[in-house]
Design an enzyme around this catalytic site. Structure first.
Site, PDB file in Angstrom:
ATOM      1  N   SER A  30       5.829   7.318  -1.002  1.00  0.00           N
ATOM      2  CA  SER A  30       4.873   7.732  -2.292  1.00  0.00           C
ATOM      3  C   SER A  30       6.253   8.297  -3.146  1.00  0.00           C
ATOM      4  O   SER A  30       7.071   7.544  -3.538  1.00  0.00           O
ATOM      5  CB  SER A  30       3.914   8.758  -1.833  1.00  0.00           C
ATOM      6  OG  SER A  30       3.294   8.751  -2.942  1.00  0.00           O
TER       7      SER A  30
ATOM      8  N   ASP B 223      -3.268  -0.738  -1.151  1.00  0.00           N
ATOM      9  CA  ASP B 223      -2.568   0.692  -2.045  1.00  0.00           C
ATOM     10  C   ASP B 223      -2.926   0.518  -3.486  1.00  0.00           C
ATOM     11  O   ASP B 223      -2.649  -0.136  -4.293  1.00  0.00           O
ATOM     12  CB  ASP B 223      -1.043   0.594  -1.832  1.00  0.00           C
ATOM     13  CG  ASP B 223      -0.660   2.040  -2.193  1.00  0.00           C
ATOM     14  OD1 ASP B 223      -1.335   2.632  -2.882  1.00  0.00           O
ATOM     15  OD2 ASP B 223       0.512   2.131  -1.825  1.00  0.00           O
TER      16      ASP B 223
ATOM     17  N   HIS C 103      -2.070   3.981   2.299  1.00  0.00           N
ATOM     18  CA  HIS C 103      -1.054   4.573   1.694  1.00  0.00           C
ATOM     19  C   HIS C 103      -0.686   5.884   2.416  1.00  0.00           C
ATOM     20  O   HIS C 103       0.543   6.374   2.507  1.00  0.00           O
ATOM     21  CB  HIS C 103      -1.639   4.957   0.199  1.00  0.00           C
ATOM     22  CG  HIS C 103      -0.558   5.844  -0.648  1.00  0.00           C
ATOM     23  ND1 HIS C 103       0.326   4.901  -1.622  1.00  0.00           N
ATOM     24  CD2 HIS C 103      -0.266   7.084  -0.902  1.00  0.00           C
ATOM     25  CE1 HIS C 103       1.193   5.866  -2.197  1.00  0.00           C
ATOM     26  NE2 HIS C 103       0.914   7.111  -1.483  1.00  0.00           N
TER      27      HIS C 103
END
Length: 281
Positions: free
Chosen positions: A91, A211, A240
């Site tokens: 991320s 995502d 995610h």
């Protein structure tokens, strides 16, 4: 995160100060990191690394720029320069890794693996459109208890702070996470094509098929712009937040990506080939 040998030792947690903030390090292996270690696996998750605390670090360590400098300071102060790095980000950790490589290009990076990378147009993503108002404006609701706490007498304040941390550090952790998230929405805008192009042979990108932070068209855009890059699109249904239910599967997949590359680029015995240390910072 630090680990040694073949990472057979159980993990343990170390705490130390970095950039003026108490920092939690999940470490594998008991031996200290020295120049004898050929490879360091450094995992950078998508959350603030310093341990939750009510005071603000001098250099804004809980902000996005501060998080980048926090990792660079860790490398500068704790990792020998001759140690090669395998950087694994998730991320916003992927954005941090690209910034680290941009600001300190002299570091020996063997590979950088960017999982579900939020490296561009975060506020324009489907999830970003929902979360931007919350992170940039409503986060001040979380700050209210901290402000009220600051108005209390010192003796009562100390007791309540201890109670908060004993319960789980909820308020400072939430405030730090929302502060960082608000900066992500404002600052993660344009993809850093210069840094990506400069280090393309070291980068592996892994995008999710569903995502909402980095939608599939981001994957197609970057693959079109860098046809020689290593860009992968998930075919396993990982979400995610894969750490919640597929951490082992993703770890095994990542290991397969880099195993042969490490064998060829880090000559030596089996222990040396897979690195002397790894950790989650």
């Amino acid at each position: 995160c630090l680990s040694s040998g073949l990472m057979m030792d159980p993990p343990h947690t170390d705490f130390f100060y970095c950039c003026g903030a108490a920092t939690e390090l999940l470490r594998f292996g008991s031996c200290p990191l020295t120049s004898a270690h050929k490879v360091l696996f450094l995992i950078i998750p998508g959350e603030p690394s310093p341990h939750p605390q009510l005071s603000t670090a001098e250099d804004d360590v809980f902000g996005l720029d501060g998080q980048v400098e926090h990792k660079l300071a860790f490398l500068r102060n704790h990792v020998p320069r001759e140690t090669s790095l395998v950087l694994i980000g998730h991320s916003i950790g992927c954005y941090i890794i690209l910034e680290m490589m941009k600001r300190n290009p002299e570091r020996k990076v063997l590979k950088a693996l960017l999982l579900f990378p939020t490296i561009e147009r975060m506020a324009q993503s489907p999830q970003g459109k929902v979360m931007t108002p919350v992170l940039c404006h409503m986060r001040y609701v979380v700050y209210l208890p901290l402000f009220l706490l600051s108005l209390l007498p010192d003796r009562l304040k100390v007791g309540l702070i201890r109670l908060i941390f004993n319960l789980c550090g909820l308020f400072p952790r939430a405030a730090n996470a929302m502060y960082l998230g608000g900066q992500e929405m404002r600052k993660v805008l344009k993809r850093d094509d210069t840094t990506i192009g400069k280090h393309l042979d070291k980068l592996i990108f892994y995008y999710g098929a569903t995502d909402h932070w980095c939608p599939v068209h981001y994957y197609h855009d970057i693959k079109r712009d860098f046809p020689l890059g290593d860009f992968k699109l998930c075919e396993n249904g990982f979400r995610h937040a894969f750490v919640l239910d597929a951490g082992r599967e993703v770890a095994e997949m990542v290991f397969e990506w880099i195993r042969e590359d490490l064998r060829s680029r880090v000559p030596g015995d089996q222990n040396t080939s897979f690195g002397a240390s790894a950790g989650r910072l």
